[in-house]
Design an enzyme around this catalytic site. Structure first.
Site: not given
Ligand code: AP5
Length: 211
Positions: A13, A86, A125, A158, A169
């Protein structure tokens, strides 16, 4: 344009939202990034959110909703949401908030990636501690080990990318977030995208779906 990116942790994402927002010239609103910045600064939001983020649990809705409303207002109505909503309550609150401004969502991009691939991607990552650039030791390694290609900053893992937190997660995603696919599909908003393959290939699929 108003777009939501939906998908499990590690589905890409953040990677795809970064590219798309640059091309569409709209703001990328990432709740995860905003929370991590607050945690790093040690401000009130960060102090409240830290324990949830590090355990892989959702931060309580009242905290998130206040944050997102402020970020959407700053974006002036054209935005791409990464990591929000979410759960059903967040999605309904977003609908109410948007309709209060005569706005609505244009599209929901759902990135589909299986569990095994996700664990691989997240455990390899690395993120730049200075500029936030995202790398992957397997798929997109830095030129110099441990250093950011863009700014030379140190790369770090991270705190929620350890295997036990990744699995938590994923469970939270299945229970709380995956039901939103049906919620938005009923309104004909969902574009389901195969999130596997090279980053450029996935981006091309998204671009075509939005045409
Ligand atoms: P990346 O692009 O970083 O993936 P992502 O989907 O953004 O993954 P996240 O781990 O950031 O998502 P998340 O939803 O768990 O975390 P968030 O920060 O929102 O890609 C991942 C890896 O794969 C990278 O190394 C990249 O290089 C690689 N990659 C990408 N595309 C690829 C491809 N095509 N092929 C190969 N490799 C690839 O949330 C974190 C925490 O914050 C949550 O757990 C929660 O505690 C809190 N939080 C955030 N939003 C909310 C909310 N709305 N409500 C409540 N709590 C929240």
């Amino acid at each position: 344009m108003r777009v939501v990116f939906l998908g499990p942790p590690g589905s890409g994402k953040g990677t795809q939202a970064e590219r798309l927002s640059a091309i569409l010239r709209i703001s990328k609103i990432s709740t995860g990034d905003a929370l991590r910045e607050s945690i790093k600064r040690g401000d009130e939001l960060g102090r409240k959110a830290k324990v949830y983020v590090e355990k892989g649990e959702l931060v309580p809705d009242d905290i998130i909703l206040a944050l997102v409303e402020q970020l959407i207002d700053e974006a002036g109505g054209r935005f791409l949401l990464d990591g929000f909503p979410r759960n059903l309550n967040q999605a309904k609150s977003l609908d109410e908030y948007l309709s209060g401004r005569d706005w609505s969502l244009d599209r929901v991009i759902y990135l589909r990636v299986d569990r095994g691939e996700i664990v691989n991607r997240l455990s390899s990552r690395r993120v730049c501690s200075q500029c936030g650039a995202v790398y992957n030791l397997i798929y997109n390694p830095p030129t110099v080990e441990g250093r950011c290609d863009k700014c030379g900053g140190a790369l770090e893992q991270r705190r929620d990318d350890t295997e036990d937190v990744i699995l938590r997660r994923l469970d939270v995603y299945e229970r709380e977030t995956a039901p939103l696919i049906a919620y938005y599909a009923e309104r004909g908003l969902v574009e389901e995208i195969d999130g596997t393959g090279a980053v450029e290939e996935v981006f091309e699929r998204i671009r075509r779906a939005l045409e």
